[in-house]
Design a protein around this motif. Structure first.
Motif, PDB file in Angstrom:
ATOM      1  N   LEU A   5      46.046  37.674  42.541  1.00 30.05           N
ATOM      2  CA  LEU A   5      46.055  38.688  41.512  1.00 30.05           C
ATOM      3  C   LEU A   5      45.702  39.931  41.967  1.00 30.05           C
ATOM      4  CD1 LEU A   5      44.118  36.813  38.731  1.00 30.05           C
ATOM      5  CD2 LEU A   5      46.615  37.146  38.769  1.00 30.05           C
ATOM      6  N   TRP A   9      50.500  44.766  32.631  1.00 31.33           N
ATOM      7  CA  TRP A   9      50.680  43.017  32.881  1.00 31.33           C
ATOM      8  C   TRP A   9      49.282  42.621  32.306  1.00 31.33           C
ATOM      9  CZ3 TRP A   9      52.097  46.211  37.049  1.00 31.33           C
ATOM     10  CH2 TRP A   9      50.903  46.859  37.719  1.00 31.33           C
ATOM     11  N   ILE A  25      47.152  38.801  32.492  1.00 36.96           N
ATOM     12  CA  ILE A  25      47.470  37.281  32.988  1.00 36.96           C
ATOM     13  C   ILE A  25      46.408  36.114  32.663  1.00 36.96           C
ATOM     14  CG2 ILE A  25      47.442  35.877  35.209  1.00 36.96           C
ATOM     15  CD1 ILE A  25      49.665  38.054  35.237  1.00 36.96           C
ATOM     16  N   TRP A  64      44.849  32.649  33.379  1.00 37.90           N
ATOM     17  CA  TRP A  64      44.789  31.767  34.666  1.00 37.90           C
ATOM     18  C   TRP A  64      43.932  30.379  34.484  1.00 37.90           C
ATOM     19  CZ3 TRP A  64      40.711  30.747  37.882  1.00 37.90           C
ATOM     20  CH2 TRP A  64      39.602  31.628  37.858  1.00 37.90           C
ATOM     21  N   LEU A  83      49.508  29.845  35.394  1.00 40.24           N
ATOM     22  CA  LEU A  83      49.243  31.214  34.744  1.00 40.24           C
ATOM     23  C   LEU A  83      49.900  31.444  33.620  1.00 40.24           C
ATOM     24  CD1 LEU A  83      47.923  31.435  37.784  1.00 40.24           C
ATOM     25  CD2 LEU A  83      48.808  33.604  37.918  1.00 40.24           C
ATOM     26  N   GLY A 106      51.881  34.877  32.389  1.00 34.25           N
ATOM     27  CA  GLY A 106      52.265  36.225  32.622  1.00 34.25           C
ATOM     28  C   GLY A 106      52.769  37.034  31.128  1.00 34.25           C
ATOM     29  N   MET A 143      54.531  40.382  39.687  1.00 34.73           N
ATOM     30  CA  MET A 143      54.644  39.107  40.093  1.00 34.73           C
ATOM     31  C   MET A 143      55.594  38.933  41.303  1.00 34.73           C
ATOM     32  SD  MET A 143      53.539  36.979  38.294  1.00 34.73           S
ATOM     33  CE  MET A 143      53.865  35.400  39.351  1.00 34.73           C
ATOM     34  N   GLN A 149      57.879  30.234  38.913  1.00 33.92           N
ATOM     35  CA  GLN A 149      57.921  30.910  37.600  1.00 33.92           C
ATOM     36  C   GLN A 149      58.604  30.298  36.583  1.00 33.92           C
ATOM     37  OE1 GLN A 149      57.846  35.599  38.329  1.00 33.92           O
ATOM     38  NE2 GLN A 149      58.573  34.626  40.254  1.00 33.92           N
TER      39      GLN A 149
END
Ligand SMILES: Cc1cc2nc3c(=O)[nH]c(=O)nc-3n(C[C@H](O)[C@H](O)[C@H](O)COP(=O)(O)O)c2cc1C
Length: 196
Positions: A39, A54, A56, A58, A88, A90, A114, A130
């Motif tokens: 990260l 962004w 995130i 997790w 995760l 996104g 990413m 992803q």
């Protein structure tokens, strides 16, 4: 690290060349420090107006957060991502700081984030995969995102070298396909007008 062949037209950096997206992950856990290192690489990505849109979520395997992310994946992705040591989500903020104007580059900037995560991961022998295949409405609600955020992807994280028997048969075949494929540069890059 990988048995894949990547037929590049020009010599490129090994961290880019060696990355690929596995569906079977080794069982070795991913640590909190490893996630935070990934990260951190993302954190230093460029973004439009330095807005860093962004966001995130997790979770490490064995935790409630992991299970809650897993429940947001479509069935196809659940069929292989269940073995991933970390998951995760996104997301990105859709508007500018003042909340008045759409940030048209927010998805672009999540992609840059990413990209950094991917390359940092490869440098640490960590693999990421992803996923667009998520229930984004469910994910937004589950994790309390306000309406001006969009959950765009999920990301499975682990290490290369997973046991293929953990995958459904058709995915086992894809996993062992040796040569990676891409369009030729002529199909997407033009030194002049756009061409179909
Ligand atoms: C934004 C994005 C969404 C993706 N969605 C999925 C997905 O839902 N399920 C899946 O199995 N793979 C998914 N992939 C993986 C791509 O299929 C993969 O990156 C592509 O085939 C190129 O392979 P490589 O990453 O091994 O080079 C996604 C990749 C990206 C970047």
């Amino acid at each position: 690290m990988t048995e894949k062949k990547t037929p590049t037209a020009y010599e490129i950096h090994p961290l880019i060349k060696e990355r690929w997206s596995p569906r079977a992950f080794a069982e070795t856990p991913i640590t909190e420090t490893e996630i935070k290192t990934l990260l951190e690489a993302g954190r230093w990505a460029a973004s439009s107006n330095n807005l860093q849109p962004w966001r995130i979520i997790w979770g490490l395997k064995g935790t409630t957060t992991y299970d809650r992310i897993f429940e947001c994946l479509v069935a196809f992705n659940q069929s292989w991502a269940k073995g991933a040591p970390a998951l995760l989500l996104g997301a990105f903020k859709k508007d500018m700081n003042d909340g008045e104007k759409e940030n048209f580059h927010a998805l672009h900037d999540l992609g840059l984030f990413m990209g950094n995560v991917s390359i940092q991961a490869t440098s640490m022998d960590i693999a990421i995969h992803q996923m667009a295949g998520i229930d984004f409405k469910k994910a937004g609600k589950e994790f309390g995102f306000p309406d001006n955020y969009h959950v765009a992807t999920a990301i499975a994280i682990g290490r290369y070298g997973g046991n293929l028997d953990t995958l459904p048969e058709d995915l086992q075949r894809q996993e062992v396909k040796v040569t990676r494929e891409r369009k030729e540069q002529e199909a997407f890059a033009f030194n002049g007008n756009f061409k179909k």
